[in-house]
Design an enzyme around this catalytic site. Sequence first.
Site, PDB file in Angstrom:
ATOM      1  N   ASP A   1       1.116  -1.304  -0.182  1.00  0.00           N
ATOM      2  CA  ASP A   1       0.132  -0.172  -0.247  1.00  0.00           C
ATOM      3  C   ASP A   1       1.165   1.747   0.055  1.00  0.00           C
ATOM      4  O   ASP A   1       1.803   1.276  -0.102  1.00  0.00           O
ATOM      5  CB  ASP A   1      -0.815  -0.319   0.995  1.00  0.00           C
ATOM      6  CG  ASP A   1      -1.955  -1.194   1.302  1.00  0.00           C
ATOM      7  OD1 ASP A   1      -2.347  -1.661   0.543  1.00  0.00           O
ATOM      8  OD2 ASP A   1      -2.481  -0.903   2.471  1.00  0.00           O
TER       9      ASP A   1
HETATM   10  N1  URA Z   1      -1.632  -6.096   4.179  1.00  0.00           N
HETATM   11  C1  URA Z   1      -1.521  -4.396   4.020  1.00  0.00           C
HETATM   12  O1  URA Z   1      -2.892  -4.343   4.688  1.00  0.00           O
HETATM   13  N2  URA Z   1      -0.863  -3.249   3.385  1.00  0.00           N
HETATM   14  C2  URA Z   1      -0.157  -4.204   2.550  1.00  0.00           C
HETATM   15  O2  URA Z   1       0.705  -3.023   1.892  1.00  0.00           O
HETATM   16  C3  URA Z   1       0.413  -5.375   2.839  1.00  0.00           C
HETATM   17  C4  URA Z   1      -0.452  -5.803   3.906  1.00  0.00           C
END
Ligand code: URA
Length: 230
Positions: free
Chosen positions: A102
């Site tokens: 993310d």
């Molecule tokens: N899980 C999440 O919530 N975000 C990420 O970036 C990776 C795994």
Amino acid sequence: MRLDKYLAHATGLSRKEVKRVLHRKAIKVNGTIVRDASLKIVAADEVIFQEQVISAPQHRYLMLNKPQGYVCSNDDPTHPTIAGLLDTEIRASELNIAGRLDVDTTGLLLITTDGQWLHKITSPNHKQPKRYLVETADPIDPAAIKLFAKGIELKGEKHFTKPAVLEIIETHIAYLTLTEGKYHQVKRMFAAIGNKVLELHRDRIGSIVLDESLALGEYRALTEDELAKL
Ligand code: URA
């Protein structure tokens, strides 16, 4: 591989420059001048540019320490992309990213120009465990260790999560290791137990551990040893 792609990979020239070079009749393949950008090049072909044999392009395999604020897609109207952190030679080629993170997550990304390799290491059969360091808003309930190990229901998902390993390090800090990658999975797993993820950082994919000497935004090539172990 097409001749124009081969030349761009091997020389670092942009696609536009490659077009010009072909137009100038500056490329020979197996002794014959070629202007057809779509000509298929195979390993046995000899491609010559400026009196020099152009070697077959090598694939690149990198680890990058992703900073916050960057997106893992190739194009985004509002955020800078991972591609912008890489040198231009790599940016020109096709990037494949294993296990996207993310925009607000930091840590280990594996990046390659080799689509087949990426497919292999991300296929469900391979199940490379991914480890995340999580900091939460509220203290982490030790009951979550069993819940995550059994699998829990996430909002909007038909299937329970696969068994995951939670190691509580401090009241608000834990490692969570997953063998799957549902959308926002870590954040949604903590939301499912009434907690909120404040900081998320990935430090491991399979046997590959993020190199601590890489500052946020820096990257390096994977070693032969790391590649062999994946
Ligand atoms: N899980 C999440 O919530 N975000 C990420 O970036 C990776 C795994």
